[in-house]
Write an enzyme that holds these catalytic residues in place. Structure first.
Site: not given
Length: 267
Positions: A38, A41
């Site tokens: 991600c 993230c």
């Protein structure tokens, strides 16, 4: 447990209950739900870690890799999030706030500010510790200070009410409790106020006598008498027992014992 830095913890399925649920009863926990693939993230993660370091223990940052831990996906479903990064704040064992996506640092700081205890809450917590140590006068002063800072503080109002009730000043406690009903803590305090009124109950009969025993905190005798009064005044005796249960709390061994006896008598 593995830690990346002080106040930042990698959480697993095995440690979630201890670190997030139980830990948030001591101080707020901010859960960062992330995965290695991600991109956003990798943006929000370092920002959260920086803020956690700057706050120096005001909250715990709990990082959960959703690919490696089922509890991460379960939490995503619980908060109805369909994407990561998702950041969820816990207090007192419950999620209280969240956001989705890579927020900038100033927005993260505003988010953290919103979930940290207020100054009034911190003063009330100190007063609660003083009350538990037995210094009711100092605790009363602390709770009043907390209420001056935040007149709407439930913790301060109920804490002060508890001190007043313990000091025999139930009428002063009543207006502090009423605005916070039906909160369970307020219900317990309200039950204690009601039972204190029973001490001077002028009624006659088994139930009136039982209530006077409760007012004198002769709990087992009072509950025995209330069980006996069920045959004479079913609804009133039942309600009196429920009031005593609320005042004693679920941790008192008399409560489950007499709940069973009440159920057996009624059904």
């Amino acid at each position: 447990m593995d830690t990346t830095m002080e106040h930042v913890v990698e959480v697993t399925d095995e440690t979630f209950e201890q670190i997030v649920i139980e830990g948030s009863k001591e101080r707020p926990v901010v859960v960062d739900l992330w995965a290695a693939w991600c991109g956003p993230c990798r943006v929000i993660g370092p920002i959260l870690e920086k803020v956690a370091g700057e706050r120096d223990g005001a909250f715990t940052l709990a990082k959960i890799d959703v690919d490696a831990n089922g509890v991460g996906n379960a939490l995503l479903q619980a908060v109805r999030s369909q994407g990561i990064p998702t950041v969820v704040a816990f207090r007192d064992g419950q999620p209280v706030s969240m956001f989705i996506g890579a927020y900038p640092e100033d927005e993260v700081n505003r988010f953290v500010d919103s979930i940290l205890p207020s100054e009034a809450e911190l003063v009330a917590e100190e007063a609660e510790a003083v009350a538990e140590a037995g210094d009711l006068a100092a605790a009363e002063e602390g709770f009043r200070e907390a209420l001056a800072k935040d007149p709407g503080s439930k913790e301060a109002a109920l804490g002060l009410a508890g001190v007043l009730i313990a000091s025999g000043r139930t009428e002063e406690a009543r207006p502090l409790v009423m605005p916070h009903l039906p909160d369970p803590d307020a219900e317990a305090l309200h039950a204690r106020i009601e039972i204190d009124d029973w001490k001077t109950d002028p009624g006659v009969g088994t139930l009136a006598s039982a209530k006077r025993l409760a007012g004198a905190q002769r709990w087992r005798e009072a509950l025995d008498a209330m069980v006996g009064a069920l045959t004479e005044d079913r609804d009133e005796a039942r309600q009196a027992m429920i009031t005593v249960f609320a005042a004693l709390g679920d941790d008192d061994p008399l409560v489950p014992e007499y709940r069973r006896r009440l159920a057996a008598a009624l059904y």
